[in-house]
Design an enzyme around this catalytic site. Structure first.
Site, PDB file in Angstrom:
ATOM      1  N   ARG A   1       0.805  -1.227   0.000  1.00  0.00           N
ATOM      2  CA  ARG A   1       0.000   0.000   0.000  1.00  0.00           C
ATOM      3  C   ARG A   1       0.833   1.269   0.000  1.00  0.00           C
ATOM      4  O   ARG A   1       0.287   2.367   0.035  1.00  0.00           O
ATOM      5  CB  ARG A   1      -0.927  -0.017   1.231  1.00  0.00           C
ATOM      6  CG  ARG A   1      -1.907  -1.196   1.214  1.00  0.00           C
ATOM      7  CD  ARG A   1      -2.529  -1.417   2.575  1.00  0.00           C
ATOM      8  NE  ARG A   1      -1.554  -1.810   3.590  1.00  0.00           N
ATOM      9  CZ  ARG A   1      -1.841  -2.067   4.864  1.00  0.00           C
ATOM     10  NH1 ARG A   1      -3.093  -1.972   5.280  1.00  0.00           N
ATOM     11  NH2 ARG A   1      -0.895  -2.416   5.710  1.00  0.00           N
TER      12      ARG A   1
ATOM     13  N   HIS B   1       5.449   3.842   7.563  1.00  0.00           N
ATOM     14  CA  HIS B   1       3.997   4.092   7.503  1.00  0.00           C
ATOM     15  C   HIS B   1       3.347   3.646   8.803  1.00  0.00           C
ATOM     16  O   HIS B   1       3.820   2.711   9.455  1.00  0.00           O
ATOM     17  CB  HIS B   1       3.366   3.381   6.300  1.00  0.00           C
ATOM     18  CG  HIS B   1       3.418   1.881   6.371  1.00  0.00           C
ATOM     19  ND1 HIS B   1       2.352   1.110   6.765  1.00  0.00           N
ATOM     20  CD2 HIS B   1       4.424   1.011   6.134  1.00  0.00           C
ATOM     21  CE1 HIS B   1       2.697  -0.170   6.740  1.00  0.00           C
ATOM     22  NE2 HIS B   1       3.947  -0.251   6.370  1.00  0.00           N
TER      23      HIS B   1
ATOM     24  N   CYS C   1       2.282  -0.278  10.477  1.00  0.00           N
ATOM     25  CA  CYS C   1       3.227  -1.197   9.814  1.00  0.00           C
ATOM     26  C   CYS C   1       3.219  -2.572  10.505  1.00  0.00           C
ATOM     27  O   CYS C   1       3.425  -2.669  11.719  1.00  0.00           O
ATOM     28  CB  CYS C   1       4.635  -0.603   9.851  1.00  0.00           C
ATOM     29  SG  CYS C   1       5.864  -1.641   9.035  1.00  0.00           S
TER      30      CYS C   1
HETATM   31 ZN   LIG Z   1       5.204  -1.819   6.830  1.00  0.00          ZN
END
Ligand SMILES: [Zn+2]
Length: 209
Positions: A46, A98, A101
């Site tokens: 993503r 991110h 995670c």
């Molecule tokens: Zn990650």
């Protein structure tokens, strides 16, 4: 789920569309690459570097692994870093983690996940170092916080490699950035001041989080 045939059809359609706009795009790209940026990010599907930063092929050199780890024992990341700095002469290195995670979450939890636990050992040490703060937070916020700490920790690792130290000694201009991406908003936040010299490594301080 798309079939592999559909992926290949998509590829042909994409190449045709790009060529229609710029007939020489692929010919020029094939002859050289001169990206200004090295992206060190998570393998998470993503968080695609080019797409979320609006960069075209040829504009960003990319290294991704689980939880955007920069370990001084990892020849893979070191090879990428050396090529990016010494040959491509990138100007910016972006460490982008991110929120949410999975790798960081595995490091936060005190349960066995298998081989990946070895890969994540550095993040588990980081968790122990910040245990008091993390335990004081709601579990979801603790995960977000460890994701942020991990980005800044890995950015410092980049700065401490001999590759970057030597480049700075030579007078090469390189800035290292700590960014984090929020999956449910599609937005990147800058976590800390950029690291532009050895002196910046220790004084790195957080803008948010
Ligand atoms: Zn990650």
């Amino acid at each position: 789920m798309l079939t592999l045939k559909q992926l290949l059809d998509n590829n042909r359609n994409w190449a045709r569309t790009v060529t229609e706009t710029d007939p020489d795009f692929f010919k020029q790209l094939a002859s050289q690459q001169s990206p200004e940026y090295l992206w060190i990010g998570c393998s998470d599907s993503r968080v695609p570097a080019n797409q979320i930063t609006g960069l075209a092929p040829g504009e960003v050199f990319v290294h991704r692994n689980v939880a955007n780890v920069v370990a001084e024992t990892d020849f893979n990341v070191l090879a990428v870093l050396q090529y990016a700095v010494d040959v491509l002469k990138v100007r910016h290195i972006i460490v982008c983690g991110h929120y949410g995670c999975g790798g960081v979450k595995a490091a936060l939890e005190n349960v066995r996940h298998g081989m990946i636990d070895n890969w994540l050992a550095g993040i588990r040490s980081l968790r122990r170092k910040h245990n008091e703060e993390l335990l004081s937070l709601d579990p979801r916020l603790a995960l977000d916080r460890l994701c942020e700490l991990n980005v800044m920790h890995q950015a410092k690792h980049v700065a401490r490699t001999s590759i970057i130290e030597d480049a700075w000694t030579r007078g090469q201009d390189i800035s290292i950035h700590s960014w984090i991406y929020r999956l449910d908003q599609g937005l990147i936040t800058v976590l800390a001041n950029s690291i532009n010299s050895p002196a910046d490594v220790e004084s790195i301080h957080e803008i948010s989080g």
